[in-house]
Design a protein around this motif. Structure first.
Motif, PDB file in Angstrom:
ATOM      1  N   LEU A  91     100.743  -6.689  44.319  1.00  0.00           N
ATOM      2  CA  LEU A  91     102.003  -6.774  45.374  1.00  0.00           C
ATOM      3  C   LEU A  91     103.296  -6.606  44.564  1.00  0.00           C
ATOM      4  CD1 LEU A  91     100.750  -9.349  47.882  1.00  0.00           C
ATOM      5  CD2 LEU A  91     100.941  -6.973  48.353  1.00  0.00           C
ATOM      6  N   ASN A  92     103.537  -7.313  43.474  1.00  0.00           N
ATOM      7  CA  ASN A  92     104.553  -7.413  43.112  1.00  0.00           C
ATOM      8  C   ASN A  92     104.859  -5.772  42.191  1.00  0.00           C
ATOM      9  OD1 ASN A  92     105.586  -9.757  43.509  1.00  0.00           O
ATOM     10  ND2 ASN A  92     104.550 -10.789  41.937  1.00  0.00           N
ATOM     11  N   ARG A  93     103.854  -5.146  41.807  1.00  0.00           N
ATOM     12  CA  ARG A  93     103.926  -3.941  41.312  1.00  0.00           C
ATOM     13  C   ARG A  93     104.374  -2.933  42.255  1.00  0.00           C
ATOM     14  NH1 ARG A  93      98.948  -3.213  38.478  1.00  0.00           N
ATOM     15  NH2 ARG A  93      98.408  -5.290  38.012  1.00  0.00           N
ATOM     16  N   ALA A  94     103.720  -3.038  43.442  1.00  0.00           N
ATOM     17  CA  ALA A  94     104.120  -1.992  44.662  1.00  0.00           C
ATOM     18  C   ALA A  94     105.452  -2.083  45.185  1.00  0.00           C
ATOM     19  CB  ALA A  94     103.219  -2.595  45.858  1.00  0.00           C
ATOM     20  N   LYS A  95     106.037  -3.458  45.050  1.00  0.00           N
ATOM     21  CA  LYS A  95     107.403  -3.431  45.430  1.00  0.00           C
ATOM     22  C   LYS A  95     108.076  -2.855  44.328  1.00  0.00           C
ATOM     23  CE  LYS A  95     106.960  -8.001  48.093  1.00  0.00           C
ATOM     24  NZ  LYS A  95     107.135  -9.351  47.901  1.00  0.00           N
ATOM     25  N   GLU A  96     107.852  -3.170  43.056  1.00  0.00           N
ATOM     26  CA  GLU A  96     108.747  -2.398  42.034  1.00  0.00           C
ATOM     27  C   GLU A  96     108.543  -1.312  42.109  1.00  0.00           C
ATOM     28  OE1 GLU A  96     108.267  -2.214  37.107  1.00  0.00           O
ATOM     29  OE2 GLU A  96     107.953  -4.153  38.097  1.00  0.00           O
ATOM     30  N   GLN A  97     107.636  -0.361  42.623  1.00  0.00           N
ATOM     31  CA  GLN A  97     107.251   0.951  42.675  1.00  0.00           C
ATOM     32  C   GLN A  97     108.323   1.490  43.996  1.00  0.00           C
ATOM     33  OE1 GLN A  97     105.551   3.438  41.134  1.00  0.00           O
ATOM     34  NE2 GLN A  97     104.712   1.962  39.585  1.00  0.00           N
ATOM     35  N   LEU A  98     108.560   0.669  44.811  1.00  0.00           N
ATOM     36  CA  LEU A  98     109.435   0.943  45.934  1.00  0.00           C
ATOM     37  C   LEU A  98     110.701   0.915  45.652  1.00  0.00           C
ATOM     38  CD1 LEU A  98     107.016  -0.677  48.747  1.00  0.00           C
ATOM     39  CD2 LEU A  98     107.623   1.622  48.350  1.00  0.00           C
TER      40      LEU A  98
END
Length: 185
Positions: free
Chosen positions: A21-28
């Protein structure tokens, strides 16, 4: 010699989900502070619903029934969606334990069908071990099983959700509709 720290599978799963989830937020493009990262781990870990079974004392059958009523109505809040009846079924014993069985029958009456077309049952089993002395007797354990399923769930860690009951009710309604289409009766 340095051994890696042993973690339960639940903690490993939470860590994996939080990192994804944190990596996905960073990607966004969402930048998070260290405090927000720590909070995301705390939020994901706090999702577990834990019930305390310390109120199950002798007579276990009566206290278990009161505990189940309170859990269904106030903790799981199933009465917002369903009506239910709780029945004490029986008790049995073996060499080391006494077992108490309960059945909760859930229904969802509507305006068009005030008498429900189908119901869903949830079976509860309370195990009271009596191999220890009475003053050191452990807290009884309680598990439940949804009708049509084989897996048992510990009430301390697993929350009974309305979707499980709705799935059983819909399955029964679809079966009765198929039988009606065949015109066997």
């Amino acid at each position: 010699m340095n051994f890696p720290q042993i973690q339960p599978l639940e903690d490993q799963a939470v860590d994996t989900v939080v990192s994804v989830l944190n990596r996905a937020k960073e990607q966004l493009g969402l930048r998070q502070t260290l405090q927000q990262l720590a909070d995301s781990r705390r939020e994901a870990n706090g999702v577990q619903s834990k019930l305390n079974l310390k109120c199950l004392k002798t007579p276990v059958a009566l206290t278990a029934e009161a505990f189940l009523t309170e859990t269904i109505e106030k903790k799981w809040r199933l009465t917002n969606t369903f009506m239910y009846m709780l029945h004490y079924k029986n008790c049995s014993r073996d060499e080391s334990s006494q077992y108490y069985y309960f059945e909760a029958v859930f229904s969802q009456p509507t305006v068009s069908y005030p008498i429900p077309q189908a119901t869903a049952s949830v079976y509860f089993r309370v195990q009271d071990k009596y191999v220890e002395p009475p003053n050191e007797r452990p807290i009884p354990s309680m598990v439940f099983r949804v009708e049509g399923n084989y897996s048992e769930h510990d009430v301390r860690y697993v929350t009974l959700i309305p979707d499980w009951l709705l799935a059983v009710i819909k399955m029964k309604i679809k079966l009765s509709q198929r039988i009606e289409k065949l015109r066997l009766f």
